[in-house]
Design a protein around this motif. Structure first.
Motif, short mmCIF file in Angstrom:
data_model
loop_
_atom_site.label_atom_id
_atom_site.label_comp_id
_atom_site.label_asym_id
_atom_site.label_seq_id
_atom_site.Cartn_x
_atom_site.Cartn_y
_atom_site.Cartn_z
N THR A 1 -6.18 -36.91 -31.21
CA THR A 1 -5.51 -37.96 -30.42
C THR A 1 -4.15 -38.30 -31.03
OG1 THR A 1 -7.65 -38.90 -29.78
CG2 THR A 1 -5.72 -40.32 -29.53
N LEU A 2 -4.09 -38.38 -32.36
CA LEU A 2 -2.82 -38.62 -33.05
C LEU A 2 -1.81 -37.51 -32.74
CD1 LEU A 2 -3.95 -39.88 -36.59
CD2 LEU A 2 -2.59 -41.16 -34.93
N GLU A 3 -2.28 -36.27 -32.75
CA GLU A 3 -1.40 -35.13 -32.48
C GLU A 3 -0.88 -35.18 -31.03
OE1 GLU A 3 -3.26 -31.78 -35.53
OE2 GLU A 3 -4.23 -32.15 -33.60
N ALA A 4 -1.78 -35.51 -30.11
CA ALA A 4 -1.38 -35.60 -28.70
C ALA A 4 -0.37 -36.72 -28.49
CB ALA A 4 -2.62 -35.84 -27.82
N PHE A 5 -0.57 -37.87 -29.13
CA PHE A 5 0.37 -38.98 -29.00
C PHE A 5 1.69 -38.69 -29.73
CE2 PHE A 5 -3.20 -42.02 -27.86
CZ PHE A 5 -2.71 -42.23 -26.57
N ALA A 6 1.65 -37.79 -30.72
CA ALA A 6 2.89 -37.40 -31.40
C ALA A 6 3.79 -36.63 -30.43
CB ALA A 6 2.58 -36.55 -32.63
N ILE A 7 3.19 -35.71 -29.64
CA ILE A 7 3.96 -35.01 -28.61
C ILE A 7 4.46 -36.01 -27.57
CG2 ILE A 7 3.81 -33.35 -26.71
CD1 ILE A 7 1.96 -31.67 -28.36
N TYR A 8 3.60 -36.94 -27.21
CA TYR A 8 3.94 -37.99 -26.25
C TYR A 8 5.18 -38.75 -26.72
CZ TYR A 8 3.24 -42.74 -24.30
OH TYR A 8 3.39 -43.98 -23.72
N ALA A 9 5.25 -39.02 -28.04
CA ALA A 9 6.36 -39.79 -28.61
C ALA A 9 7.68 -39.03 -28.54
CB ALA A 9 6.05 -40.17 -30.05
N VAL A 10 7.62 -37.70 -28.47
CA VAL A 10 8.84 -36.90 -28.40
C VAL A 10 9.68 -37.29 -27.19
CG1 VAL A 10 9.69 -34.54 -27.94
CG2 VAL A 10 7.96 -34.94 -29.71
N GLY A 11 9.02 -37.62 -26.09
CA GLY A 11 9.74 -38.03 -24.89
C GLY A 11 10.57 -39.27 -25.12
N PHE A 12 10.10 -40.14 -26.00
CA PHE A 12 10.82 -41.38 -26.29
C PHE A 12 12.00 -41.12 -27.23
CE2 PHE A 12 6.78 -42.70 -24.72
CZ PHE A 12 7.02 -43.89 -24.04
N VAL A 13 11.82 -40.18 -28.16
CA VAL A 13 12.92 -39.81 -29.05
C VAL A 13 14.08 -39.22 -28.24
CG1 VAL A 13 13.59 -38.29 -30.96
CG2 VAL A 13 11.36 -39.43 -31.00
N ALA A 14 13.72 -38.51 -27.16
CA ALA A 14 14.74 -37.87 -26.33
C ALA A 14 15.48 -38.85 -25.43
CB ALA A 14 14.08 -36.79 -25.46
N ARG A 15 14.91 -40.01 -25.19
CA ARG A 15 15.52 -40.93 -24.23
C ARG A 15 16.91 -41.42 -24.63
NH1 ARG A 15 10.49 -44.64 -22.17
NH2 ARG A 15 12.18 -46.03 -21.55
N PRO A 16 17.18 -41.75 -25.90
CA PRO A 16 18.56 -42.10 -26.26
C PRO A 16 19.53 -40.93 -26.08
CG PRO A 16 17.03 -42.88 -27.93
CD PRO A 16 16.25 -41.98 -27.03
N VAL A 17 19.02 -39.69 -26.25
CA VAL A 17 19.86 -38.51 -26.01
C VAL A 17 20.26 -38.46 -24.55
CG1 VAL A 17 19.97 -35.98 -26.10
CG2 VAL A 17 18.72 -37.24 -27.88
N GLY A 18 19.28 -38.68 -23.66
CA GLY A 18 19.57 -38.74 -22.23
C GLY A 18 20.51 -39.88 -21.89
N ALA A 19 20.33 -41.02 -22.57
CA ALA A 19 21.21 -42.17 -22.34
C ALA A 19 22.65 -41.84 -22.69
CB ALA A 19 20.73 -43.36 -23.17
N ALA A 20 22.85 -41.11 -23.80
CA ALA A 20 24.20 -40.75 -24.24
C ALA A 20 24.83 -39.75 -23.27
CB ALA A 20 24.16 -40.17 -25.65
N ILE A 21 24.05 -38.72 -22.88
CA ILE A 21 24.59 -37.68 -21.99
C ILE A 21 24.93 -38.25 -20.62
CG2 ILE A 21 24.04 -35.54 -20.76
CD1 ILE A 21 22.23 -34.80 -23.18
N PHE A 22 23.94 -38.88 -20.00
CA PHE A 22 24.14 -39.36 -18.64
C PHE A 22 24.93 -40.67 -18.59
CE2 PHE A 22 20.43 -36.53 -18.09
CZ PHE A 22 20.98 -35.68 -17.13
N GLY A 23 24.90 -41.44 -19.68
CA GLY A 23 25.74 -42.62 -19.76
C GLY A 23 27.21 -42.22 -19.70
N HIS A 24 27.54 -41.13 -20.41
CA HIS A 24 28.91 -40.61 -20.41
C HIS A 24 29.35 -40.26 -18.99
CE1 HIS A 24 32.38 -38.11 -21.60
NE2 HIS A 24 31.93 -37.23 -20.71
N TYR A 25 28.52 -39.48 -18.30
CA TYR A 25 28.89 -39.04 -16.95
C TYR A 25 28.79 -40.18 -15.93
CZ TYR A 25 29.11 -34.28 -18.67
OH TYR A 25 29.47 -33.15 -19.37
N GLY A 26 27.87 -41.11 -16.15
CA GLY A 26 27.77 -42.25 -15.25
C GLY A 26 29.01 -43.12 -15.27
N ASP A 27 29.64 -43.21 -16.44
CA ASP A 27 30.88 -43.99 -16.57
C ASP A 27 32.12 -43.14 -16.29
OD1 ASP A 27 29.93 -46.57 -17.16
OD2 ASP A 27 29.61 -46.05 -19.26
#
Length: 442
Positions: free
Chosen positions: A63-89
């Motif tokens: 379960t810990l291992e599965a939630f660790a993969i799950y957490a990867v999506g959250f680590v990526a969210r600031p990356v998406g914010a930076a990429i699409f924030g740039h183009y959104g502005d």
């Protein structure tokens, strides 16, 4: 885009109202589809992934291992914010939102096709991790754009809390759809759920993306961005500029979300592993309970957004943080009674404290940034919380319960998150009812 921008300036009040309505609908439906994709992964993680992709691990470790993969999506969210924030502005809210929807939908569809450990060994988990990262990038760019697409069409300064809360409404919609899909195919597939039933809701994502694209292609760019474009005030490097000019607002926005985001993923993701493994209630019972909680949020999110227009954004938010800190203990106390009806009630009520913050949150954060940097700044502040709150929350909850053998350790963790949010919110500026249309403020 120029013709669209000019059109936005030439609208009559009645036409403006029509565009506002379309923008709100497009933002809400598109956001609901994106969150369907994201929550679908969250729901299935606690029910399926540990068994199919980490079958040789101890159940707790799996379960810990599965939630660790799950957490990867959250680590990526600031990356998406930076990429699409740039183009959104840089190129606009509308074009960027179409790109985030496509990215998220295709990644979610691909999850349905990932082979299990039995078929390709650990590579199944590796592919899941990559797809989860892509999902995180997509949803990281979605939130800021959907909020601004609605809020920047507002005609007065006294309704932004309500208008900006409608894209937030997409969260319970997505949660509802994700749990409904898993529940439906859980019942249809029965004992074959682990074999193929869990994959169908991911496949359906492709149909939802088609609907979302059709709706989003039919809306205008926001008047705020159209004005910035016409006046040639679009920033060349918005991410760098917002970090330089608004570091305080970015950090405070992230910490203000601790009490909202960490408990939310405990209440909607960790509950599946805790409920089936510790409380020994059925998968379908938990899905139904979370489904009912999401329906209640349909009403509470816009209500608290509207209330923030009346009593102030910060006041509403701080009340929500206090209630959340207390409710963590009540929640686990109700769950641990073992009484089915009380467990159900605890899950249904769990999102109300969250909604007290989530309703006004979009306006609270977005209002903190100047128009030409608003997509980048609000996205970064919002999504950085994913790294410190949402992503690790189920992982931390699982570890705390395994280490201390009491769910009240998790309640203390929720209480600490509430205190951090309360402190951060105190230092934020409240723009309730104030003009934020100018190029500079804050």
């Amino acid at each position: 885009m120029v013709s669209t921008d000019v059109t936005a300036f030439q609208l009559s009040p009645a036409e403006h109202q029509v565009q506002l309505r379309r923008a709100v609908i497009a933002s809400t439906i598109g956001t609901a589809i994106e969150w369907y994709d994201f929550f679908l992964y969250s729901t299935v993680t606690g029910l399926v992934f540990a068994k199919l992709f980490f079958p040789n691990s101890d159940p707790w470790v799996g379960t810990l291992e599965a939630f660790a993969i799950y957490a990867v999506g959250f680590v990526a969210r600031p990356v998406g914010a930076a990429i699409f924030g740039h183009y959104g502005d840089r190129i606009g809210r509308k074009s960027t939102l179409i790109a985030t929807l496509l990215l998220m939908g295709l990644a979610t569809f691909a999850v349905a096709l990932v082979p299990t450990y039995e078929q390709i060994g650990i590579w199944g988990a590796v592919i899941l991790t990559i797809l989860r990262f892509i999902q995180g990038i997509g949803v990281g760019g979605e939130w800021g754009g959907s909020v601004l697409m609605s809020m920047e069409w507002a005609r007065t300064n006294h309704s932004r809390g309500l208008i900006a809360s409608w894209p937030q409404f997409g969260v319970p919609c997505g949660l509802f759809l994700a749990n409904l899909a898993v529940l439906a195919f859980s019942q249809m597939s029965g004992e074959q759920f682990l074999a193929w039933g869990w994959r169908i809701p991911f496949l359906l994502s492709l149909l939802l993306v088609g609907v979302g694209l059709y709706i989003r292609l039919g809306i205008f760019e926001t008047p705020v961005f159209a004005k910035l474009l016409a006046e040639r005030k679009v920033e060349r490097t918005p991410i760098l500029e917002v970090i330089k000019r608004h570091p305080k607002e970015i950090i405070l926005s992230a910490f203000a979300r601790m009490a909202e985001q960490a408990p939310f993923y405990i209440f909607t993701a960790f509950i599946f592993s805790y409920g089936t493994g510790t409380l020994h209630v059925s998968r379908d019972f938990l899905l139904t309970a979370v489904l009912a909680a999401s329906v209640l949020s349909f009403f509470s999110i816009p209500f608290f957004g509207h209330l923030s227009d009346r009593i102030g954004r910060k006041n509403m938010y701080m009340i929500g943080a206090v209630v959340t800190g207390i409710f963590g203990f009540v929640y686990f106390g109700m769950l641990n009674t073992g009484v089915t009806a009380i467990i159900f009630l605890a899950i249904v009520l769990s999102l109300i404290p969250h909604d007290m913050m989530y309703g006004p949150q979009a306006a609270l954060i977005a209002e903190s940034f100047t128009g030409r940097l608003r997509y980048s700044g609000s996205s970064l502040g919002y999504q950085l919380a994913s790294v410190i709150a949402g992503g690790p929350a189920p992982l931390i909850a699982t570890w705390l319960f395994g280490a201390y053998h009491t769910s009240y350790a998790i309640a203390i963790y929720i209480g600490i998150c509430a205190v951090l949010s309360l402190i951060a919110t105190v230092f934020m500026t409240d723009y309730t009812g104030k003009d934020i249309g100018g190029e500079y403020h804050a």
